[in-house]
Design a protein around this motif. Structure first.
Motif, PDB file in Angstrom:
ATOM      1  N   SER A 111      -0.101  -8.542 -10.768  1.00  0.00           N
ATOM      2  CA  SER A 111       0.262  -9.747 -11.808  1.00  0.00           C
ATOM      3  C   SER A 111       0.736  -8.273 -13.319  1.00  0.00           C
ATOM      4  N   ALA A 112       1.331  -9.652 -14.334  1.00  0.00           N
ATOM      5  CA  ALA A 112       1.530  -7.891 -15.253  1.00  0.00           C
ATOM      6  C   ALA A 112       1.437  -8.483 -16.747  1.00  0.00           C
ATOM      7  N   VAL A 113       1.241  -7.493 -17.531  1.00  0.00           N
ATOM      8  CA  VAL A 113       1.508  -7.503 -19.386  1.00  0.00           C
ATOM      9  C   VAL A 113       2.333  -8.535 -19.537  1.00  0.00           C
TER      10      VAL A 113
ATOM     11  N   THR B   5      -1.541  -6.320 -15.274  1.00  0.00           N
ATOM     12  CA  THR B   5      -1.054  -4.802 -15.722  1.00  0.00           C
ATOM     13  C   THR B   5      -0.582  -4.244 -16.288  1.00  0.00           C
ATOM     14  N   GLY B   6      -0.300  -3.405 -17.551  1.00  0.00           N
ATOM     15  CA  GLY B   6       0.144  -2.919 -18.077  1.00  0.00           C
ATOM     16  C   GLY B   6       0.865  -1.770 -17.945  1.00  0.00           C
ATOM     17  N   LEU B   7       2.229  -0.870 -18.856  1.00  0.00           N
ATOM     18  CA  LEU B   7       2.539   0.311 -17.930  1.00  0.00           C
ATOM     19  C   LEU B   7       1.640   1.188 -17.247  1.00  0.00           C
TER      20      LEU B   7
ATOM     21  N   ASP C 253      11.328 -13.536  -5.156  1.00  0.00           N
ATOM     22  CA  ASP C 253      10.607 -14.118  -3.352  1.00  0.00           C
ATOM     23  C   ASP C 253       9.915 -12.638  -3.202  1.00  0.00           C
ATOM     24  N   SER C 254       9.728 -11.490  -4.136  1.00  0.00           N
ATOM     25  CA  SER C 254       8.891 -10.144  -3.137  1.00  0.00           C
ATOM     26  C   SER C 254       7.657 -10.370  -4.374  1.00  0.00           C
ATOM     27  N   ARG C 255       7.331 -11.496  -4.503  1.00  0.00           N
ATOM     28  CA  ARG C 255       6.347 -11.458  -6.068  1.00  0.00           C
ATOM     29  C   ARG C 255       5.642 -12.945  -4.436  1.00  0.00           C
ATOM     30  N   SER C 256       6.739 -13.900  -5.120  1.00  0.00           N
ATOM     31  CA  SER C 256       5.811 -15.074  -4.560  1.00  0.00           C
ATOM     32  C   SER C 256       6.259 -15.492  -3.224  1.00  0.00           C
TER      33      SER C 256
ATOM     34  N   SER D 248       0.541  -1.219  -0.051  1.00  0.00           N
ATOM     35  CA  SER D 248       0.253  -0.282   0.103  1.00  0.00           C
ATOM     36  C   SER D 248       0.926   1.356   0.138  1.00  0.00           C
ATOM     37  N   SER D 249       2.363   1.561   0.137  1.00  0.00           N
ATOM     38  CA  SER D 249       2.681   2.305   0.014  1.00  0.00           C
ATOM     39  C   SER D 249       3.136   2.623  -1.271  1.00  0.00           C
ATOM     40  N   GLY D 250       3.084   1.592  -2.429  1.00  0.00           N
ATOM     41  CA  GLY D 250       3.652   2.354  -3.975  1.00  0.00           C
ATOM     42  C   GLY D 250       2.537   2.819  -4.557  1.00  0.00           C
ATOM     43  N   LEU D 251       3.224   2.574  -5.691  1.00  0.00           N
ATOM     44  CA  LEU D 251       2.714   3.396  -6.737  1.00  0.00           C
ATOM     45  C   LEU D 251       1.080   3.969  -6.514  1.00  0.00           C
ATOM     46  N   ILE D 252       1.022   3.091  -6.933  1.00  0.00           N
ATOM     47  CA  ILE D 252      -0.543   2.166  -7.405  1.00  0.00           C
ATOM     48  C   ILE D 252      -1.390   2.046  -5.594  1.00  0.00           C
ATOM     49  N   GLY D 253      -0.955   1.196  -4.794  1.00  0.00           N
ATOM     50  CA  GLY D 253      -1.129   0.870  -3.470  1.00  0.00           C
ATOM     51  C   GLY D 253      -2.054   2.222  -2.988  1.00  0.00           C
TER      52      GLY D 253
ATOM     53  N   LEU E 121      -0.461  -5.777  -3.995  1.00  0.00           N
ATOM     54  CA  LEU E 121       0.173  -5.378  -4.729  1.00  0.00           C
ATOM     55  C   LEU E 121       1.851  -5.349  -4.212  1.00  0.00           C
ATOM     56  N   CYS E 122       2.076  -6.339  -4.022  1.00  0.00           N
ATOM     57  CA  CYS E 122       3.945  -6.219  -3.596  1.00  0.00           C
ATOM     58  C   CYS E 122       4.674  -6.474  -4.637  1.00  0.00           C
ATOM     59  N   GLY E 123       5.724  -5.630  -4.658  1.00  0.00           N
ATOM     60  CA  GLY E 123       6.859  -6.472  -5.824  1.00  0.00           C
ATOM     61  C   GLY E 123       8.239  -5.226  -5.986  1.00  0.00           C
ATOM     62  N   ALA E 124       8.711  -6.163  -5.302  1.00  0.00           N
ATOM     63  CA  ALA E 124       9.907  -5.093  -5.616  1.00  0.00           C
ATOM     64  C   ALA E 124      10.717  -4.599  -7.069  1.00  0.00           C
ATOM     65  N   GLY E 125      10.485  -3.220  -7.264  1.00  0.00           N
ATOM     66  CA  GLY E 125      10.326  -3.091  -9.262  1.00  0.00           C
ATOM     67  C   GLY E 125      11.427  -3.735 -10.381  1.00  0.00           C
TER      68      GLY E 125
HETATM   69  N1  LIG Z   1       3.593   0.331 -11.889  1.00  0.00           N
HETATM   70  C1  LIG Z   1       3.463   0.009 -12.832  1.00  0.00           C
HETATM   71  O1  LIG Z   1       3.363   0.636 -14.556  1.00  0.00           O
HETATM   72  C2  LIG Z   1       3.383  -1.759 -13.416  1.00  0.00           C
HETATM   73  C3  LIG Z   1       2.539  -2.161 -14.564  1.00  0.00           C
HETATM   74  C4  LIG Z   1       2.662  -4.357 -14.108  1.00  0.00           C
HETATM   75  C5  LIG Z   1       2.499  -4.223 -13.609  1.00  0.00           C
HETATM   76  N2  LIG Z   1       3.013  -3.700 -12.153  1.00  0.00           N
HETATM   77  C6  LIG Z   1       3.344  -4.034 -10.834  1.00  0.00           C
HETATM   78  O2  LIG Z   1       2.096  -4.332  -9.770  1.00  0.00           O
HETATM   79  C7  LIG Z   1       2.569  -4.297  -8.688  1.00  0.00           C
HETATM   80  C8  LIG Z   1       2.287  -2.780  -7.390  1.00  0.00           C
HETATM   81  O3  LIG Z   1       2.689  -1.477  -8.826  1.00  0.00           O
HETATM   82  P1  LIG Z   1       3.412   0.218  -8.395  1.00  0.00           P
HETATM   83  O4  LIG Z   1       3.488   0.661  -9.358  1.00  0.00           O
HETATM   84  O5  LIG Z   1       2.489   0.362  -7.107  1.00  0.00           O
HETATM   85  O6  LIG Z   1       4.999  -0.496  -7.713  1.00  0.00           O
HETATM   86  P2  LIG Z   1       6.163   0.263  -6.172  1.00  0.00           P
HETATM   87  O7  LIG Z   1       5.604   1.252  -6.145  1.00  0.00           O
HETATM   88  O8  LIG Z   1       7.144  -0.515  -6.647  1.00  0.00           O
HETATM   89  O9  LIG Z   1       5.288  -0.397  -5.005  1.00  0.00           O
HETATM   90  C9  LIG Z   1       5.691  -1.905  -4.877  1.00  0.00           C
HETATM   91  C10 LIG Z   1       4.928  -2.078  -3.263  1.00  0.00           C
HETATM   92  O10 LIG Z   1       5.879  -3.614  -2.976  1.00  0.00           O
HETATM   93  C11 LIG Z   1       6.340  -3.436  -1.713  1.00  0.00           C
HETATM   94  N3  LIG Z   1       7.115  -3.868  -2.053  1.00  0.00           N
HETATM   95  C12 LIG Z   1       8.730  -3.522  -2.558  1.00  0.00           C
HETATM   96  N4  LIG Z   1      10.143  -4.419  -1.945  1.00  0.00           N
HETATM   97  C13 LIG Z   1       8.790  -5.294  -1.572  1.00  0.00           C
HETATM   98  C14 LIG Z   1       9.621  -6.550  -0.921  1.00  0.00           C
HETATM   99  N5  LIG Z   1      10.882  -7.304  -1.115  1.00  0.00           N
HETATM  100  N6  LIG Z   1       8.946  -7.659  -0.481  1.00  0.00           N
HETATM  101  C15 LIG Z   1       7.411  -7.317  -0.600  1.00  0.00           C
HETATM  102  N7  LIG Z   1       6.621  -6.098  -1.034  1.00  0.00           N
HETATM  103  C16 LIG Z   1       7.460  -5.565  -1.299  1.00  0.00           C
HETATM  104  C17 LIG Z   1       5.834  -1.972  -1.092  1.00  0.00           C
HETATM  105  O11 LIG Z   1       5.094  -1.892  -0.017  1.00  0.00           O
HETATM  106  P3  LIG Z   1       5.274  -2.033   1.082  1.00  0.00           P
HETATM  107  O12 LIG Z   1       6.567  -1.322   1.512  1.00  0.00           O
HETATM  108  O13 LIG Z   1       3.713  -0.783   1.720  1.00  0.00           O
HETATM  109  O14 LIG Z   1       5.101  -3.124   1.600  1.00  0.00           O
HETATM  110  C18 LIG Z   1       6.290  -1.502  -2.465  1.00  0.00           C
HETATM  111  O15 LIG Z   1       5.910  -0.529  -1.710  1.00  0.00           O
HETATM  112  C19 LIG Z   1       3.986  -5.070  -8.763  1.00  0.00           C
HETATM  113  O16 LIG Z   1       3.833  -5.820  -8.039  1.00  0.00           O
HETATM  114  C20 LIG Z   1       4.366  -3.834  -9.670  1.00  0.00           C
HETATM  115  O17 LIG Z   1       5.254  -4.617 -10.743  1.00  0.00           O
HETATM  116  C21 LIG Z   1       3.204  -2.177 -12.153  1.00  0.00           C
END
Ligand SMILES: NC(=O)c1ccc[n+]([C@@H]2O[C@H](COP(=O)([O-])OP(=O)(O)OC[C@H]3O[C@@H](n4cnc5c(N)ncnc54)[C@H](OP(=O)(O)O)[C@@H]3O)[C@@H](O)[C@H]2O)c1
Length: 295
Positions: free
Chosen positions: A109-111, A159-161, A84-87, A8-13, A64-68
């Motif tokens: 997940s993602a496209v 999700t796309g870009l 690991d940051s997703r699975s 929930s601290s991420g761009l989308i979350g 919505l977790c996952g390292a960039g």
């Molecule tokens: N933005 C896009 O264009 C896009 C496109 C396709 C897919 N996605 C996917 O959608 C999800 C959310 O996207 P977003 O753009 O909001 O990503 P983001 O801004 O990078 O935020 C992802 C969040 O995941 C958590 N996270 C980071 N590293 C982690 C780790 N090692 N273990 C567990 N949680 C971790 C953090 O939240 P906390 O610190 O709050 O735990 C972080 O704020 C991601 O999985 C991303 O790959 C995004």
């Protein structure tokens, strides 16, 4: 609904939390540190633990977790972090959904699931492709299985870009284009499956609220564009020229060959069939409208 959001601290979350509250939902946030606000609940994905009171009365989990993915070069160690940051968080959440009988899991997940799609139209029934990103998404989606097996409605957000005013892809691109360094990537024929942040959030809410939606859902705008078309639209929206062609070898050098190929030089012509079939309507139906809304 009472919804708990991981990532929930991420761009989308972070924007999703606001959007869901505006719509009248009660939202809790799972955090990986000591809670600092009344709406925060602690979890530790690698240890497999979640605050015992976090899931009481929860109607839906959004993950919505996952390292960039494109933040760093893909060394073997970095790839392991991406996996690991997703699975691992998804496994923990899916097990919790199953154990607590939570009815809904909406999982990122993602496209990239489709790999290099060339110019084929990709609906949700397409098979997964080759490459690291496709494998990453397959693993990520498969980790939700215990939740489906327990009878939860599981939605897989491909999700796309995401086009957002506050970061993501457009931040660095805007700086380059403003310095008159904008241009297409290689021949620019690769598809870039964009979606506006407004529609990304609305679509996630739609998936949460509509019982008929389950399985993979492409979150990408209804009219996908090539990188060449995207580059022109972005340059026009900024009132800047984008005359350059960034050659593939330069991207290989800067980002590493695998990341450059999979995330920049190939793409997916993903279309949002599941969303449209379910009656979702986009605020930004074209990339031009999405970019204009960011000005
Ligand atoms: N933005 C896009 O264009 C896009 C496109 C396709 C897919 N996605 C996917 O959608 C999800 C959310 O996207 P977003 O753009 O909001 O990503 P983001 O801004 O990078 O935020 C992802 C969040 O995941 C958590 N996270 C980071 N590293 C982690 C780790 N090692 N273990 C567990 N949680 C971790 C953090 O939240 P906390 O610190 O709050 O735990 C972080 O704020 C991601 O999985 C991303 O790959 C995004």
């Amino acid at each position: 609904m009472r919804v708990i959001v991981a990532g929930s601290s991420g761009l989308i979350g972070s924007s999703l939390v606001v959007e869901l509250r505006k719509a009248g939902h009660e939202v809790l946030r799972l955090v990986r540190r000591a809670p600092a606000a009344a709406d925060e609940r602690r979890w530790n994905p690698p240890a497999g633990s979640i605050d015992p009171d976090a899931l009481a009365g929860v109607d839906a989990v959004v993950n919505l977790c996952g390292a960039g993915v494109a933040d760093r070069r893909w060394t073997e160690a970095r790839k392991q972090v991406l996996r690991d940051s997703r699975s691992v968080p998804t496994e923990v959440l899916a097990a919790a959904v199953a154990e607590h009988g939570i009815p809904v899991l909406v999982n990122g997940s993602a496209v990239g699931f489709y790999g290099d799609g060339g110019d084929r139209m990709l609906t949700e029934s397409e098979r997964s492709g080759d490459g690291f990103l496709a494998m990453l998404c397959r693993e990520w989606e498969a980790a939700t299985e215990p939740a489906s097996a327990a009878g939860a409605r599981v939605v897989l957000l491909r999700t796309g870009l995401v086009l957002s005013p506050g970061g993501g892809l457009l931040g660095p691109l805007r700086s380059l284009f403003s310095l008159l360094l904008g241009g297409r990537l290689s021949d620019g024929q690769q598809y870039w499956p964009w979606i506006s942040l407004t529609d990304e959030l609305a679509a996630i809410r739609f998936c949460l609220e509509n019982d008929g939606v389950s399985g993979p859902v492409n979150l990408s705008g209804p009219v996908p564009v090539t990188n060449r078309e995207f580059t022109k639209a972005f340059a026009d929206s900024l009132g800047r020229p984008a005359p350059w062609v960034i050659p593939g070898f330069a991207l290989h050098l800067v980002f590493g060959a695998e990341l450059a190929e999979e995330a920049m030089l190939t793409g997916q012509r993903a279309v949002p069939k599941a969303l449209e079939n379910a009656g979702f309507s986009f605020t930004h139906g074209t990339v031009q409208l999405a970019l204009a809304a960011l000005r």
